[in-house]
Write a protein that holds these residues in place. Structure first.
Motif, short mmCIF file in Angstrom:
data_model
loop_
_atom_site.label_atom_id
_atom_site.label_comp_id
_atom_site.label_asym_id
_atom_site.label_seq_id
_atom_site.Cartn_x
_atom_site.Cartn_y
_atom_site.Cartn_z
N ALA A 272 0.82 -1.20 0.00
CA ALA A 272 0.00 0.00 0.00
C ALA A 272 0.85 1.25 0.00
O ALA A 272 0.48 2.26 -0.57
CB ALA A 272 -0.93 0.01 1.21
N SER A 273 2.02 1.18 0.66
CA SER A 273 2.85 2.37 0.75
C SER A 273 4.31 1.99 0.93
O SER A 273 4.63 0.90 1.41
CB SER A 273 2.42 3.27 1.92
OG SER A 273 2.60 2.62 3.16
N VAL A 274 5.16 2.91 0.54
CA VAL A 274 6.61 2.80 0.73
C VAL A 274 7.04 3.98 1.58
O VAL A 274 6.68 5.13 1.29
CB VAL A 274 7.35 2.82 -0.62
CG1 VAL A 274 8.85 3.02 -0.41
CG2 VAL A 274 7.10 1.53 -1.39
N LEU A 275 7.79 3.71 2.64
CA LEU A 275 8.31 4.76 3.50
C LEU A 275 9.72 5.14 3.06
O LEU A 275 10.55 4.26 2.84
CB LEU A 275 8.35 4.31 4.95
CG LEU A 275 7.01 4.06 5.63
CD1 LEU A 275 7.25 3.58 7.06
CD2 LEU A 275 6.14 5.31 5.63
N VAL A 276 9.97 6.41 2.92
CA VAL A 276 11.31 6.89 2.56
C VAL A 276 11.70 8.01 3.50
O VAL A 276 10.85 8.69 4.09
CB VAL A 276 11.36 7.40 1.09
CG1 VAL A 276 11.12 6.25 0.13
CG2 VAL A 276 10.35 8.52 0.85
N GLY A 277 12.99 8.21 3.67
CA GLY A 277 13.50 9.33 4.43
C GLY A 277 13.93 10.42 3.47
O GLY A 277 14.80 10.21 2.63
N VAL A 278 13.30 11.57 3.56
CA VAL A 278 13.56 12.67 2.63
C VAL A 278 14.09 13.86 3.43
O VAL A 278 13.49 14.26 4.42
CB VAL A 278 12.28 13.08 1.88
CG1 VAL A 278 12.50 14.35 1.08
CG2 VAL A 278 11.83 11.95 0.96
N SER A 279 15.22 14.39 3.00
CA SER A 279 15.79 15.53 3.72
C SER A 279 15.98 16.74 2.81
O SER A 279 16.81 17.60 3.08
CB SER A 279 17.14 15.14 4.34
OG SER A 279 18.03 14.66 3.34
N GLY A 280 15.17 16.83 1.75
CA GLY A 280 15.25 17.98 0.87
C GLY A 280 14.25 17.87 -0.27
O GLY A 280 13.78 16.77 -0.60
N ARG A 281 13.92 19.00 -0.88
CA ARG A 281 12.93 19.04 -1.96
C ARG A 281 13.39 18.21 -3.16
O ARG A 281 12.58 17.52 -3.81
CB ARG A 281 12.69 20.50 -2.38
CG ARG A 281 11.79 20.68 -3.60
CD ARG A 281 10.37 20.20 -3.35
NE ARG A 281 9.56 20.32 -4.54
CZ ARG A 281 8.85 21.40 -4.86
NH1 ARG A 281 8.87 22.48 -4.07
NH2 ARG A 281 8.11 21.43 -5.95
N ALA A 282 14.69 18.25 -3.48
CA ALA A 282 15.18 17.49 -4.64
C ALA A 282 14.97 16.00 -4.43
O ALA A 282 14.61 15.28 -5.37
CB ALA A 282 16.66 17.80 -4.87
#
Length: 326
Positions: A272-282
């Motif tokens: 249903a979903s994938v979790l990611v760690g995002v530390s910026g808009r790019a």
């Protein structure tokens, strides 16, 4: 590859809510960013439909880090002007000190640190050793009944323990787990793709994929400087060595390795979903490009990376996160 639309949603198991196919994790994320950029990123994500946030109080067991990433998130979501009704919060309850440290007590502290009184989802963390699963199910079901959590799932449990928990809940009229948050990637497939979990998925359990980049390695950061997740089967060096092939395959689709890593997980029928760690808009924009890749080449992706299944002979499909290799 770019994705310009709103992020689609899927139901998280038979008993869970509809969630965006991409969610943002908090471990070593918000506390690595300049504070002034966190609110901007959260507001941008919610605007694109990425409104699922996995936020935990990391100060238990192996995660006794005294991290403030959850506090930062709570401040930032208010600064971004995002109303509580406009985002989904996934919390965590830890089993390392349970039952000495009760779920109710943990929930009180964790939710207060964020600045809310409820979470839409909650994940029961991984554990080692013996637990009274009947007590675990009864205690978390009581918090669901009280409105503290909307539904619950587990993090890297063995299929056997999860089956026992589900069967007990259904027999006793309690709330069964709706989903499993599992380590899943192009390299680590034995547990989510194995037959024991396959039967649970067939029964309506949802899959939430986590650690899809192997701490950043599968996105090109071959030697992460920050703390990353466990290494079941001791295969991390083999995963690192496989990165050039992942990059070659991604480029053949006109995509980045990170996009291929996410799209692969979303091609799982129970995901249903994938979790990611995002530390910026790019990073957010790049990760969203996985949805365009999935739309155009979804049927081809799993076959294309078949040779990158590295834990096939290292981790048993029944295993929990740190359990037996074959």
């Amino acid at each position: 590859m770019e994705f310009s639309g709103q992020v689609p949603r899927r139901r998280l198991g038979d008993g869970g809510p509809e969630v965006p196919v991409l969610g943002l994790g908090s471990w070593n994320t918000w506390d690595r960013m300049p504070r002034e950029q966190v609110a901007e990123l959260i507001g941008t994500a919610v605007g694109r439909g990425v409104n699922l946030f996995d936020v935990a109080h990391y100060d238990f067991g192996p995660h006794a880090e005294n991290a403030v990433t959850d506090v930062i998130f709570g401040q930032a979501v208010r600064e971004a002007g995002v109303a509580r009704k406009d985002y989904l919060l996934c919390g965590k309850l830890w089993l390392w000190d349970y039952p000495a440290l009760s779920f109710a007590g943990q929930a009180e502290v964790a939710l207060d640190r964020i600045g809310t009184d409820r979470a839409d989802l909650v994940v029961l963390g991984d554990f080692a050793g013996e637990l009274d699963l009947r007590a675990v199910v009864s205690d978390v079901s009581e918090l669901v009944r009280a409105g503290r959590f909307g539904c619950w799932g587990v993090n890297n449990w063995s299929a056997r323990d999860l089956r026992l928990a589900r069967d007990f809940a259904l027999a006793e009229g309690l709330t069964p787990p709706a989903f499993a948050q599992l380590k899943y990637s192009v390299a680590r497939r034995s547990v989510p793709d194995g037959e024991p979990y396959g039967r649970l998925f067939a029964d309506g359990l949802g899959l939430q994929a986590s650690d899809v980049f192997e701490g950043g390695i599968l996105a090109g950061k071959l030697h992460p400087e920050r703390k990353i997740g466990a290494d079941p089967g001791g295969i991390r060096d083999r995963i690192r060595a496989a990165y050039p092939e992942l990059r070659r395959i991604a480029e053949s689709f006109g995509a980045t390795p990170a996009q291929l890593a996410i799209a692969f997980c979303l091609a799982h029928p129970a995901a249903a979903s994938v979790l990611v760690g995002v530390s910026g808009r790019a990073q957010l924009d790049d990760n969203l490009g996985a949805l365009a890749l999935l739309e155009r080449h979804g049927d081809e992706l799993r076959a294309a990376v078949a040779g990158l299944w590295i834990d096939r002979d290292a981790v048993h499909p029944e295993a929990a996160w740190g359990a037996d290799a074959r």
